[in-house]
Structures are given as C-alpha cells and as structure tokens.
Scaffold this motif. Structure first.
Motif, short mmCIF file in Angstrom:
data_model
loop_
_atom_site.label_atom_id
_atom_site.label_comp_id
_atom_site.label_asym_id
_atom_site.label_seq_id
_atom_site.Cartn_x
_atom_site.Cartn_y
_atom_site.Cartn_z
N ALA A 36 103.68 -23.72 28.95
CA ALA A 36 102.76 -24.48 29.83
C ALA A 36 101.73 -23.66 30.78
O ALA A 36 100.47 -23.59 30.75
CB ALA A 36 103.05 -25.44 30.95
N ALA A 37 102.45 -22.51 31.37
CA ALA A 37 101.66 -21.61 32.05
C ALA A 37 100.61 -20.66 31.41
O ALA A 37 99.53 -20.50 31.65
CB ALA A 37 102.57 -20.59 33.09
N ALA A 51 101.06 -30.73 26.25
CA ALA A 51 101.61 -30.42 24.98
C ALA A 51 102.82 -29.18 25.31
O ALA A 51 103.66 -29.21 24.85
CB ALA A 51 100.90 -30.61 24.00
N ALA A 52 102.18 -28.26 25.59
CA ALA A 52 103.02 -27.04 25.79
C ALA A 52 104.15 -27.15 26.72
O ALA A 52 105.22 -26.60 26.33
CB ALA A 52 101.85 -25.75 26.26
N LEU A 53 104.05 -27.91 27.83
CA LEU A 53 104.95 -28.18 28.64
C LEU A 53 106.06 -28.88 28.17
O LEU A 53 107.31 -28.83 28.45
CB LEU A 53 104.34 -28.85 29.88
N LEU A 54 105.68 -29.94 27.31
CA LEU A 54 106.62 -30.86 26.74
C LEU A 54 106.97 -30.76 25.15
O LEU A 54 107.79 -31.52 24.72
CB LEU A 54 106.15 -32.37 26.76
N HIS A 55 106.69 -29.43 24.83
CA HIS A 55 106.79 -29.51 23.29
C HIS A 55 108.23 -29.41 22.63
O HIS A 55 108.31 -29.82 21.70
CB HIS A 55 106.04 -28.10 22.66
N VAL A 167 106.62 -18.20 36.84
CA VAL A 167 105.73 -19.30 36.48
C VAL A 167 106.03 -20.66 37.41
O VAL A 167 107.17 -20.80 37.94
CB VAL A 167 105.41 -19.76 35.19
N PRO A 168 104.90 -21.30 37.57
CA PRO A 168 105.24 -22.56 38.43
C PRO A 168 106.38 -23.38 37.91
O PRO A 168 106.25 -23.57 36.63
CB PRO A 168 103.65 -23.20 38.47
N GLY A 169 106.83 -24.17 38.71
CA GLY A 169 107.87 -25.31 38.38
C GLY A 169 107.22 -26.40 37.83
O GLY A 169 106.08 -26.53 37.89
N PHE A 170 107.96 -27.47 37.40
CA PHE A 170 107.57 -28.79 37.10
C PHE A 170 106.63 -29.42 37.97
O PHE A 170 105.69 -30.04 37.59
CB PHE A 170 108.73 -29.67 36.68
#
Length: 187
Positions: A36-37, A51-55, A167-170
């Motif tokens: 996601a980042a 989508a990248a975060l949840l793929h 990277v940033p968290g959720f």
C-alpha cells in the motif's frame, strides 16, 4: 467479528496478519502495508492503494490456508479475497485483488527477466498457481478491464518484502477505506 468493515479489517491485520508471510522475511501485514505504501508513493488512485493494502486478505479467509499453498495446494487466495471484499468494496478495489496472481503469471510470460526477479517463495507459488501464461492466456488477460491495475499491484506486491521497511500502519488507511466503502455501498 465486528459490524464495522474497517474495524474488521484492522483486527485481521493485528491478528492473522502478524503471522509469517509464506517464506518471506516479513509478516503478512507488513507485506500488505508495504504494498500500500508503494502504491501511495506512486500516486495510485485510492481504490488501487486499497487493493494493494488488501490484496492478500484471501490468505486469511480461504478454505485452504497460505501454509497449504506453500505445501503445494493452490488456495486461490486472490478469488477468495476479492469475493470476501466485495461485501464492502467495488470492482476498482476487488478486481485488481482478484487478478494479482494472474498478473504474476502474465508478467512471467511477457516480460523478459521478470521471473528472475521473483523471490524464491514467489517462484515456488507461481508453479502451484499454474506457471507462466501461454500467449493466448496472456492476450486474454491483457484485455481485461482491470489488467493494468493488477499488473501495477503485482509489481508493488513483489517489492513489498523488505524486513527493514518503515511504512505507515493500518490506521493510516482508515479514512481512505471508509471513503471507498461508502461509495461502494451507494453505487
């Protein structure tokens, strides 16, 4: 589980996401947060960042686990994840998730050297997932409405395996996801 989809996703990242990521040097949550980042840094639209975060959420919800994938049984996590996410998100989020495994197979077929850049675990799962596409399969894939997004997601997916990445968290994605859920429900 909770009735709030974002809270349910957060709990998955904190729970099942803390597990090892199929032979990679990061957890499943770290992998998805890195993807996601990378998408956000590339200026991807919100739906593609989601989508990248949840793929790989399908590794959490399939009948066959990610561990079984590493033992040679395809868990079809891209379909499982996309179908599960479709309760809350529209096709701009779900279809790149659904197609990200096919995008790996596609890139291995059409891009010289792509296969060699895959991690060892990703090369292994490629074989379990059907191997590189034939020329005919690649042509059909390239014509799909979300193929370009899936290819972009696939590239971030392969890069998102750095154990030292910061990277940033959720929580960084809470409002982005909330906005997409609201628009998906009203469509």
């Amino acid at each position: 589980m909770t009735e709030d989809p974002i809270d349910e996703l957060r709990l998955l990242f904190e729970g099942e996401g803390a597990r090892d990521y199929l032979g990679e040097p990061v957890t499943q949550a770290q992998h998805m947060l890195q993807a996601a980042a990378l998408a956000a840094a590339a200026g991807a639209p919100d739906a593609l960042v989601a989508a990248a975060l949840l793929h790989d959420i399908g590794h959490f919800h399939g009948v066959v686990s990610g561990a079984e994938l590493m033992r040679g049984t395809d868990n079809r996590h891209s379909d499982t994840g996309a179908d599960w996410l479709a309760r809350w998100f529209g096709p701009a989020v779900c279809e790149p998730v659904r197609l990200h495994v096919a995008a790996k197979r596609y890139l291995c077929a059409v891009e010289p050297g792509y296969h060699d850049r895959l991690s060892e675990a990703s090369r292994y799962t490629l074989g379990v997932q059907g191997g590189p596409m034939s020329a005919e399969q690649a042509g059909r894939f390239a014509a799909l409405p979300y193929a370009a997004d899936a290819v972009a997601l696939r590239r971030w997916d392969e890069q998102a395996k750095d154990p030292s990445a910061d990277v940033p968290g959720f929580p960084r994605y809470h409002s982005l996801l909330s906005g997409l859920v609201q628009s998906a429900v009203s469509d």
